[in-house]
Design an enzyme around this catalytic site. Sequence first.
Site, PDB file in Angstrom:
ATOM      1  N   GLU A 221      -9.613  -1.652   5.390  1.00 30.11           N
ATOM      2  CA  GLU A 221     -10.236  -1.394   6.674  1.00 30.11           C
ATOM      3  C   GLU A 221     -11.460  -2.300   6.858  1.00 30.11           C
ATOM      4  O   GLU A 221     -11.930  -2.915   5.885  1.00 30.11           O
ATOM      5  CB  GLU A 221     -10.657   0.082   6.719  1.00 30.11           C
ATOM      6  CG  GLU A 221      -9.480   1.064   6.618  1.00 30.11           C
ATOM      7  CD  GLU A 221      -8.700   1.217   7.923  1.00 30.11           C
ATOM      8  OE1 GLU A 221      -8.666   0.264   8.730  1.00 30.11           O
ATOM      9  OE2 GLU A 221      -8.106   2.297   8.125  1.00 30.11           O
TER      10      GLU A 221
ATOM     11  N   ASN B 226      -7.423  -2.571  14.349  1.00 34.45           N
ATOM     12  CA  ASN B 226      -8.818  -2.900  14.023  1.00 34.45           C
ATOM     13  C   ASN B 226      -8.918  -4.101  13.076  1.00 34.45           C
ATOM     14  O   ASN B 226      -9.964  -4.362  12.505  1.00 34.45           O
ATOM     15  CB  ASN B 226      -9.518  -1.683  13.405  1.00 34.45           C
ATOM     16  CG  ASN B 226      -8.865  -1.212  12.111  1.00 34.45           C
ATOM     17  OD1 ASN B 226      -7.914  -1.831  11.623  1.00 34.45           O
ATOM     18  ND2 ASN B 226      -9.365  -0.133  11.541  1.00 34.45           N
TER      19      ASN B 226
ATOM     20  N   ASP C  86       0.813  -1.211   0.000  1.00 33.93           N
ATOM     21  CA  ASP C  86       0.000   0.000   0.000  1.00 33.93           C
ATOM     22  C   ASP C  86       0.853   1.271   0.000  1.00 33.93           C
ATOM     23  O   ASP C  86       2.078   1.207   0.155  1.00 33.93           O
ATOM     24  CB  ASP C  86      -0.960   0.005   1.201  1.00 33.93           C
ATOM     25  CG  ASP C  86      -0.269  -0.370   2.523  1.00 33.93           C
ATOM     26  OD1 ASP C  86       0.970  -0.408   2.564  1.00 33.93           O
ATOM     27  OD2 ASP C  86      -0.975  -0.627   3.495  1.00 33.93           O
TER      28      ASP C  86
ATOM     29  N   HIS D  25      -7.206  -4.519  10.239  1.00 36.76           N
ATOM     30  CA  HIS D  25      -6.978  -4.283   8.805  1.00 36.76           C
ATOM     31  C   HIS D  25      -5.701  -4.963   8.327  1.00 36.76           C
ATOM     32  O   HIS D  25      -4.761  -5.177   9.084  1.00 36.76           O
ATOM     33  CB  HIS D  25      -7.024  -2.787   8.444  1.00 36.76           C
ATOM     34  CG  HIS D  25      -5.837  -1.960   8.810  1.00 36.76           C
ATOM     35  ND1 HIS D  25      -5.946  -0.710   9.368  1.00 36.76           N
ATOM     36  CD2 HIS D  25      -4.502  -2.173   8.680  1.00 36.76           C
ATOM     37  CE1 HIS D  25      -4.747  -0.211   9.558  1.00 36.76           C
ATOM     38  NE2 HIS D  25      -3.848  -1.075   9.150  1.00 36.76           N
TER      39      HIS D  25
END
Length: 242
Positions: free
Chosen positions: A142, A135, A67, A137
């Site tokens: 996400e 979280n 990313d 991801h």
Amino acid sequence: MNVIVVKDYQEMSEKAFEIVLKLITEKNNAVLGLATGSSPVGLYQLMVKDHQQNHTSYQDIVTFNLDEYIGLDKHHPQTYYTFMHQNLFDHIDIKPENVHIPNGSASDIEAEAKAYEAALNQAQLDFQLLGIGSNGHIGFNEPYTPFDSVTGVVNLTERTIKDNARFFDNDINKVPTQAISMGIASIMKAKKILVLASGLKKADAIYGMVHGKVDESLPASILQNHNDVTVIIDEQAASKLK
Ligand code: GLP
């Protein structure tokens, strides 16, 4: 999932290095998916040290990063381009043309994402390294990113922006709000996946990834459906596991 619990960050990095070294020794033109964040830094240091001391070569290795932030100049200190060069690529003998990182400052970001996905499909990842967000991801996918997503433009959640503010003078206003990320389906195509995590902050996400329901609310849970995943975590990140 093969879950390996180790004492601390150093041991996690050493175990990860053993896996990477074995892979590139067996296949000197392997296609490696790489990750940023603090989790892989120790592994990269060991790769650099080994290259300097033992001359392990990366001449024919090809890499694809997961990313990149959108909107920062490529040479901004916090781009993943800068991170990867400072932590790894500048110190090994990889060919610049074999390094792939999404271009977050491309004039046509959608076209960039499409081209990246096409290049990935052509190259075929032998291996993908992953960290995990608090979280759950993976990459910048996400919660509630569809499991069939491919490389594209993604919005960062408030939690991720907060988590990453530490790299931007602790100022959430300086953190980009979008990124270009390999999709979940793109990641799942890798032949072998290695997840690294350390610290208490990751314990809930690790629990969900290993024992939770496979559900888009926790992107990493999809890894339960992959047939070759190794997870190396320290005792704190493993503290909620059964
Ligand atoms: C970022 C990256 C992820 C990374 C995650 C965890 O959001 N996009 O690829 O896995 O952070 O980072 P760290 O390893 O620093 O905890």
